[in-house]
Design a protein around this motif. Structure first.
Motif, PDB file in Angstrom:
ATOM      1  N   LEU A  73       3.425   8.716  12.692  1.00  0.00           N
ATOM      2  CA  LEU A  73       4.019   7.546  13.355  1.00  0.00           C
ATOM      3  C   LEU A  73       5.110   7.962  14.329  1.00  0.00           C
ATOM      4  N   GLY A  74       5.917   8.954  13.910  1.00  0.00           N
ATOM      5  CA  GLY A  74       6.970   9.438  14.810  1.00  0.00           C
ATOM      6  C   GLY A  74       6.390  10.047  16.071  1.00  0.00           C
ATOM      7  N   GLY A  75       5.315  10.827  15.906  1.00  0.00           N
ATOM      8  CA  GLY A  75       4.668  11.441  17.070  1.00  0.00           C
ATOM      9  C   GLY A  75       4.054  10.403  17.991  1.00  0.00           C
ATOM     10  N   CYS A  90       3.420  12.737   5.802  1.00  0.00           N
ATOM     11  CA  CYS A  90       2.415  12.904   6.861  1.00  0.00           C
ATOM     12  C   CYS A  90       2.313  11.654   7.733  1.00  0.00           C
ATOM     13  N   ILE A  91       2.319  10.497   7.088  1.00  0.00           N
ATOM     14  CA  ILE A  91       2.234   9.243   7.836  1.00  0.00           C
ATOM     15  C   ILE A  91       3.452   9.066   8.730  1.00  0.00           C
ATOM     16  N   ILE A 107       0.839  -1.203   0.000  1.00  0.00           N
ATOM     17  CA  ILE A 107       0.000   0.000   0.000  1.00  0.00           C
ATOM     18  C   ILE A 107       0.873   1.251   0.000  1.00  0.00           C
ATOM     19  N   TRP A 108       1.950   1.187   0.763  1.00  0.00           N
ATOM     20  CA  TRP A 108       2.836   2.339   0.954  1.00  0.00           C
ATOM     21  C   TRP A 108       3.514   2.774  -0.339  1.00  0.00           C
ATOM     22  N   ARG A 109       3.941   1.820  -1.127  1.00  0.00           N
ATOM     23  CA  ARG A 109       4.789   2.143  -2.282  1.00  0.00           C
ATOM     24  C   ARG A 109       4.050   2.958  -3.352  1.00  0.00           C
ATOM     25  N   TYR A 110       2.737   2.905  -3.360  1.00  0.00           N
ATOM     26  CA  TYR A 110       1.988   3.622  -4.382  1.00  0.00           C
ATOM     27  C   TYR A 110       1.404   4.952  -3.875  1.00  0.00           C
ATOM     28  N   ARG A 111       1.777   5.358  -2.678  1.00  0.00           N
ATOM     29  CA  ARG A 111       1.267   6.611  -2.134  1.00  0.00           C
ATOM     30  C   ARG A 111       2.175   7.777  -2.539  1.00  0.00           C
TER      31      ARG A 111
END
Length: 484
Positions: free
Chosen positions: A150-152, A145-146, A134-138
């Protein structure tokens, strides 16, 4: 019956999970789905038992003596539930999700932060291929933003876990700091088997001797494990031990790089145990050694075309460790049962003396109990001899306190003072060693110093509101009132 004649779910289970293992020269076909089912059921039983027998002071422990051991066992079995979810058959998915929910709820009840981290990492590992597709096509903006979110969340989660049991976390930092000092002293070969328990408390005493105003003083405890298996290996076996651990990790990563089918379950199980080993001591428990042995044996059968002896080495190494741990616990249960039911102290000591002439003469737990009962029966010289032998195997503050009492009762005030100083350096928050210091000062004619120390002890903050602490405080108040 051919594979094609099986029901669809049985055929898929067979085709996806069959593992060929060479054992004693015989080729055996295994269907892990059945063994996985047994493993998951064991995990569900342990989780249910832990949830029904929650100890209010500790959390869910199950059959373990510590929530971390309980959580580590469930985290090691959690990937086996994901296996059934991954089969994508209605019955297996329902079973897998139900079992996973039970295990996760039990881990939550344990309150083990390491357990939460372990199942989170295992879950991400399992879901990563789907997440990556899913990630590779964003878009780049979406990815940024993601990552920020995730870091936060990750930072907030780490801070929350730290403050959830802040004192426990700070205490482990103290232990790790002193363990690193142990490793630096003997970096090549370490302090030997069981060397951590034999030496650590002496290093902790040295640390507080050099840092009397340390913020960790109130957190110090009678430490028997470093809460990190990798540090323990390094402390006991030095670089040699780390190389051994590194070789095991290399084997696992080698399997991962080959993208072998059926790899995920045993690897994820070992990953869970490995995460727990960063913050706890899973290999202290025979059950975790057995599970890890099974995982390694499966990986050996999946990834390598080894000869029979190579696979035996992998399996037997963990079985030997598990067997040794189990036998030591059986031995401890044996001598505890032999002396426990007896009410007459004379017969108890007689039974101890019989056992002392056997292999228990080198068992630290036995020696401590034996020396303690001798002290309580006012056989102080004999207690000294036994606990001197104990201290060659293991150093801890409880045995040091008994040694203080032995020397004090015998009138050996100089030796009693030495032991009192050592015990109070080991755990500065303990009241009993300081109380003995006051008694020794009074007995040797230093009444002014004794009264001043008594006042300091009475103003000392209390770490654990135990009965012994209040008894000491009452005795000190009486001491000051008598000598006012």
């Amino acid at each position: 019956m051919s594979c094609s004649s099986l029901p669809p779910w049985r055929r898929q289970c067979y085709e996806q999970t069959i593992i060929q293992v060479r054992l004693n020269g015989i080729r055996i076909g295994k269907i892990p789905g059945y063994s996985f089912l047994a493993i998951v059921l064991i995990g569900v039983y342990e989780a249910a038992y832990g949830m029904l027998a929650v100890r209010s002071s500790l959390g869910a422990c199950g059959h373990f003596d510590n929530p971390d051991g309980f959580a580590a066992f469930l985290a090691a079995l959690f990937p086996f539930t994901l296996y059934f979810i991954g089969l994508r058959q209605k019955l297996s998915v329902v079973f897998g999700m139900t079992a996973a929910a039970v295990l996760l709820f039990a881990i939550a009840l344990s309150g083990s932060r390491a357990g939460w981290i372990a199942v989170l990492v295992v879950g991400i590992y399992y879901l990563w291929p789907r997440l990556f597709s899913i990630w590779r096509y964003r878009s780049r903006c979406y990815k940024i933003c993601i990552l920020c979110c995730l870091g936060g969340f990750g930072t907030a989660g780490c801070i929350g876990l730290y403050h959830f049991k802040k004192d426990s976390a700070d205490g482990r930092i103290l232990i790790w700091r002193n363990t690193v000092t142990m490793i630096a002293d003997k970096p090549l070969f370490g302090h030997g088997t069981d060397g951590f328990r034999a030496q650590y408390m002496l290093y902790q005493a040295d640390y507080f001797r050099k840092h009397p105003d340390s913020k960790y003083a109130m957190l110090a405890d009678n430490v028997q494990a470093p809460f990190n298996e990798y540090l323990r290996f390094a402390a006991e076996y030095g670089i040699i031990g780390l190389l051994a651990v590194g070789s095991i990790l290399w084997i696992i990563l080698h399997c991962r790089q080959r993208r072998i089918p059926h790899f995920k379950v045993p690897f994820a199980s070992l990953l869970g145990v490995g995460i727990m080993a960063l913050f706890s001591y899973p290999f202290h428990y025979p059950a975790l050694l057995v599970v890890s042995g099974i995982d390694f044996f499966m990986l050996a059968g999946i990834c390598f075309d080894w000869r029979a002896w190579g696979k035996r080495v992998v399996g037997l190494s963990f079985l030997i460790m598990a067997g040794h741990s189990i036998l030591s616990r059986i031995d401890q249960h044996h001598w505890q049962q032999a002396v426990g039911p007896r009410i007459d102290h004379t017969s108890v000591i007689r039974e101890y003396e019989k056992l002392a002439s056997t292999k228990f003469n080198e068992n630290p737990a036995f020696l401590y109990a034996y020396g303690l009962i001798q002290n309580r029966e006012k056989r102080y010289i004999r207690s000294l001899e036994i606990l001197d032998r104990y201290f060659r195997l293991r150093a801890d503050v409880d045995a040091a306190i008994v040694q203080i009492d032995n020397h004090y009762r015998l009138g050996h005030y100089a030796k009693a003072w030495e032991w009192a100083v050592l015990a109070s350096d080991m755990c500065p928050n303990r009241f009993i060693p300081l109380y003995y210091k006051i008694l020794i000062l009074d007995a040797t004619g230093h009444l002014a110093e004794a009264k001043e120390l008594a006042r300091q002890v009475l103003s000392k903050p209390i770490k654990v509101r135990a009965t012994d602490v209040y008894k000491v405080r009452v005795k000190l108040q009486h001491f000051l009132s008598v000598h006012s």
